[in-house]
Design a protein around this motif. Structure first.
Motif, PDB file in Angstrom:
ATOM      1  N   ALA A  33       0.745  -1.117  -0.038  1.00  0.00           N
ATOM      2  CA  ALA A  33      -0.077  -0.143  -0.221  1.00  0.00           C
ATOM      3  C   ALA A  33       1.523   1.463  -0.280  1.00  0.00           C
ATOM      4  CB  ALA A  33      -0.733  -0.214   1.156  1.00  0.00           C
ATOM      5  N   ALA A  34       1.862   1.340   0.799  1.00  0.00           N
ATOM      6  CA  ALA A  34       2.865   2.453   0.793  1.00  0.00           C
ATOM      7  C   ALA A  34       3.653   2.562  -0.062  1.00  0.00           C
ATOM      8  CB  ALA A  34       4.037   2.210   1.883  1.00  0.00           C
ATOM      9  N   LEU A  35       3.658   1.686  -1.346  1.00  0.00           N
ATOM     10  CA  LEU A  35       4.490   1.610  -3.373  1.00  0.00           C
ATOM     11  C   LEU A  35       3.259   2.683  -3.629  1.00  0.00           C
ATOM     12  CD1 LEU A  35       6.642  -1.683  -2.887  1.00  0.00           C
ATOM     13  CD2 LEU A  35       7.023   0.712  -2.778  1.00  0.00           C
ATOM     14  N   MET A  36       2.006   1.820  -3.601  1.00  0.00           N
ATOM     15  CA  MET A  36       1.364   2.374  -4.466  1.00  0.00           C
ATOM     16  C   MET A  36       0.894   3.533  -4.251  1.00  0.00           C
ATOM     17  SD  MET A  36      -0.592  -1.039  -5.423  1.00  0.00           S
ATOM     18  CE  MET A  36      -0.049  -2.248  -6.693  1.00  0.00           C
ATOM     19  N   GLY A  37       1.031   4.100  -3.122  1.00  0.00           N
ATOM     20  CA  GLY A  37      -0.034   4.992  -1.890  1.00  0.00           C
ATOM     21  C   GLY A  37       0.983   6.442  -2.853  1.00  0.00           C
ATOM     22  N   ASP A  38       1.827   6.464  -2.275  1.00  0.00           N
ATOM     23  CA  ASP A  38       2.682   7.757  -3.302  1.00  0.00           C
ATOM     24  C   ASP A  38       1.868   8.603  -4.458  1.00  0.00           C
ATOM     25  OD1 ASP A  38       5.327   9.676  -2.951  1.00  0.00           O
ATOM     26  OD2 ASP A  38       5.342   9.356  -5.054  1.00  0.00           O
ATOM     27  N   PRO A  39       1.735   9.817  -4.395  1.00  0.00           N
ATOM     28  CA  PRO A  39       1.132  10.147  -5.756  1.00  0.00           C
ATOM     29  C   PRO A  39       1.550  10.021  -6.650  1.00  0.00           C
ATOM     30  CG  PRO A  39       0.959  11.560  -3.698  1.00  0.00           C
ATOM     31  CD  PRO A  39       1.854  10.712  -3.657  1.00  0.00           C
ATOM     32  N   ALA A  40       3.269  10.648  -6.891  1.00  0.00           N
ATOM     33  CA  ALA A  40       4.224  10.344  -7.908  1.00  0.00           C
ATOM     34  C   ALA A  40       4.057   8.643  -8.219  1.00  0.00           C
ATOM     35  CB  ALA A  40       5.258  10.709  -8.135  1.00  0.00           C
ATOM     36  N   ARG A  41       4.136   7.969  -7.510  1.00  0.00           N
ATOM     37  CA  ARG A  41       4.166   6.583  -8.232  1.00  0.00           C
ATOM     38  C   ARG A  41       3.016   5.927  -8.385  1.00  0.00           C
ATOM     39  NH1 ARG A  41       8.362   5.750  -3.403  1.00  0.00           N
ATOM     40  NH2 ARG A  41       6.618   5.365  -1.933  1.00  0.00           N
ATOM     41  N   ALA A  42       2.431   6.561  -7.553  1.00  0.00           N
ATOM     42  CA  ALA A  42       0.398   6.481  -8.254  1.00  0.00           C
ATOM     43  C   ALA A  42       0.301   6.095  -9.497  1.00  0.00           C
ATOM     44  CB  ALA A  42      -0.604   6.430  -6.931  1.00  0.00           C
ATOM     45  N   ASN A  43       0.863   7.371  -9.859  1.00  0.00           N
ATOM     46  CA  ASN A  43       0.736   7.964 -11.253  1.00  0.00           C
ATOM     47  C   ASN A  43       1.728   7.637 -12.475  1.00  0.00           C
ATOM     48  OD1 ASN A  43      -1.452   9.973 -10.533  1.00  0.00           O
ATOM     49  ND2 ASN A  43       0.714  11.560 -10.784  1.00  0.00           N
ATOM     50  N   MET A  44       2.478   6.861 -11.570  1.00  0.00           N
ATOM     51  CA  MET A  44       3.099   5.910 -12.125  1.00  0.00           C
ATOM     52  C   MET A  44       2.769   4.764 -12.948  1.00  0.00           C
ATOM     53  SD  MET A  44       7.170   7.144 -12.305  1.00  0.00           S
ATOM     54  CE  MET A  44       7.762   7.024  -9.708  1.00  0.00           C
ATOM     55  N   LEU A  45       2.184   3.914 -12.271  1.00  0.00           N
ATOM     56  CA  LEU A  45       1.261   3.314 -12.880  1.00  0.00           C
ATOM     57  C   LEU A  45       0.401   3.108 -12.546  1.00  0.00           C
ATOM     58  CD1 LEU A  45       2.340   1.704  -8.517  1.00  0.00           C
ATOM     59  CD2 LEU A  45       3.678   0.639 -10.663  1.00  0.00           C
ATOM     60  N   THR A  46      -0.273   4.320 -12.960  1.00  0.00           N
ATOM     61  CA  THR A  46      -1.148   4.494 -13.479  1.00  0.00           C
ATOM     62  C   THR A  46      -1.391   4.315 -15.315  1.00  0.00           C
ATOM     63  OG1 THR A  46      -2.605   5.474 -11.899  1.00  0.00           O
ATOM     64  CG2 THR A  46      -3.302   5.301 -13.827  1.00  0.00           C
ATOM     65  N   ALA A  47      -0.396   5.034 -15.358  1.00  0.00           N
ATOM     66  CA  ALA A  47       0.296   5.550 -16.994  1.00  0.00           C
ATOM     67  C   ALA A  47       0.679   4.006 -16.985  1.00  0.00           C
ATOM     68  CB  ALA A  47       1.499   6.081 -16.595  1.00  0.00           C
ATOM     69  N   LEU A  48       0.826   2.782 -16.707  1.00  0.00           N
ATOM     70  CA  LEU A  48       1.506   1.464 -17.238  1.00  0.00           C
ATOM     71  C   LEU A  48       0.211   0.942 -17.492  1.00  0.00           C
ATOM     72  CD1 LEU A  48       4.736   0.670 -14.857  1.00  0.00           C
ATOM     73  CD2 LEU A  48       4.913   1.616 -17.017  1.00  0.00           C
ATOM     74  N   MET A  49      -0.899   1.228 -16.636  1.00  0.00           N
ATOM     75  CA  MET A  49      -1.709   0.333 -17.485  1.00  0.00           C
ATOM     76  C   MET A  49      -2.288  -0.011 -18.512  1.00  0.00           C
ATOM     77  SD  MET A  49      -3.582  -0.934 -13.847  1.00  0.00           S
ATOM     78  CE  MET A  49      -5.520  -1.614 -14.307  1.00  0.00           C
ATOM     79  N   THR A  50      -2.405   1.092 -18.977  1.00  0.00           N
ATOM     80  CA  THR A  50      -1.753   1.111 -21.086  1.00  0.00           C
ATOM     81  C   THR A  50      -1.411  -0.553 -21.009  1.00  0.00           C
ATOM     82  OG1 THR A  50       0.080   1.664 -21.700  1.00  0.00           O
ATOM     83  CG2 THR A  50      -1.606   3.340 -21.150  1.00  0.00           C
ATOM     84  N   GLY A  51      -0.354  -1.079 -20.544  1.00  0.00           N
ATOM     85  CA  GLY A  51      -0.079  -2.235 -21.081  1.00  0.00           C
ATOM     86  C   GLY A  51       1.434  -2.037 -22.091  1.00  0.00           C
ATOM     87  N   LYS A  52       1.475  -0.623 -21.972  1.00  0.00           N
ATOM     88  CA  LYS A  52       3.300  -0.582 -23.076  1.00  0.00           C
ATOM     89  C   LYS A  52       3.912  -0.813 -21.814  1.00  0.00           C
ATOM     90  CE  LYS A  52       0.422   2.051 -26.260  1.00  0.00           C
ATOM     91  NZ  LYS A  52       0.350   2.912 -27.204  1.00  0.00           N
ATOM     92  N   ALA A  53       5.306  -0.519 -22.336  1.00  0.00           N
ATOM     93  CA  ALA A  53       6.123  -0.657 -21.589  1.00  0.00           C
ATOM     94  C   ALA A  53       6.566   0.791 -21.565  1.00  0.00           C
ATOM     95  CB  ALA A  53       7.900  -1.553 -22.183  1.00  0.00           C
ATOM     96  N   LEU A  54       7.067   1.543 -20.586  1.00  0.00           N
ATOM     97  CA  LEU A  54       7.372   2.937 -20.256  1.00  0.00           C
ATOM     98  C   LEU A  54       9.285   3.578 -20.152  1.00  0.00           C
ATOM     99  CD1 LEU A  54       3.893   5.207 -19.899  1.00  0.00           C
ATOM    100  CD2 LEU A  54       4.914   4.646 -21.461  1.00  0.00           C
TER     101      LEU A  54
END
Length: 230
Positions: free
Chosen positions: A11-32
């Protein structure tokens, strides 16, 4: 609680706003790249590298190297499913960062959830497969029936090859926009790939939206959904 799964760390790893934004961006399935993810999070490349290192060490990311370039993707579909569930909880509890608008409407209709189809059209596909007996839930596990096997084979999906892979064939994924299920697993991924190969739909480069053409939407409804719309 001193023993058992350490959900606080995840939860702490996902909970940081910056990390949450990066993880959400990867929900497209693309590698960035780290630079692309830094832009998504609105932070510097140096700060992004620190966040990515933490996510990688926590098992949430997969690092891919191609020449001198490094690309990041979600570690697996389980991570995507947790993120999708958190999005649903955020919507349900009123934690929205922007007002809904046309872009959100497109996301609700059809979008990619890591590597499978989500949104209203993904839900319609799942409901249709359940209604026609292509999918069943036995002892809490989603399974493809022999009848469903025949249908998806006829649609162009090599189920025998999918069954030989390590990843689950069928998984139920909770859709954040409607809090109803859509189809994940290797079958969900293969169906979306076939839909794209037929030219029915195309993923938008700048978002998770899956845009269906008029012809593609008609074909999706007649060939995959039939008369079992939700």
């Amino acid at each position: 609680m001193k023993e058992g799964p350490d959900i606080a760390r995840i939860a702490a790893l996902m909970g940081d706003p910056a990390r949450a934004n990066m993880l959400t961006a990867l929900m497209t399935g693309k590698a960035l790249t780290a630079t692309e993810l830094a832009a998504e999070a609105g932070i510097t490349s140096q700060t992004a590298s620190s966040h990515l290192a933490k996510l990688d060490a926590g098992g949430l990311l997969r690092l891919l190297k191609q020449g001198r370039h490094k690309y990041f993707s979600l570690a697996n579909e389980d991570v995507a499913q947790v993120l999708e569930g958190l999005m649903g909880l955020a919507v349900k509890t009123g934690h929205l960062r922007t007002r809904t608008g046309p872009k959100d409407e497109a996301l609700r209709k059809a979008r990619v959830c890591y590597n499978h189809l989500a949104g209203d059209m993904g839900i319609a596909l799942f409901d249709s497969f359940m209604g026609r007996g292509f999918l069943v839930i036995e002892v809490g596990v989603l399974q493809l029936t022999p009848r469903g096997d025949d249908f998806v084979q006829g649609f162009g999906v090599d189920v025998t090859r999918l069954r030989s892979q390590k990843s689950p064939l069928c998984k139920e994924c909770l859709d954040w926009s409607a809090r109803r299920s859509h189809l994940a697993g290797s079958l969900g991924r293969a169906l979306l790939s076939e839909i794209e190969a037929r030219g029915w739909a195309k993923r938008r480069a700048d978002s998770r939206v899956v845009g269906f053409s008029s012809r593609g939407e008609q074909a999706f409804q007649s060939e995959l959904i039939g008369n079992c719309l939700p």
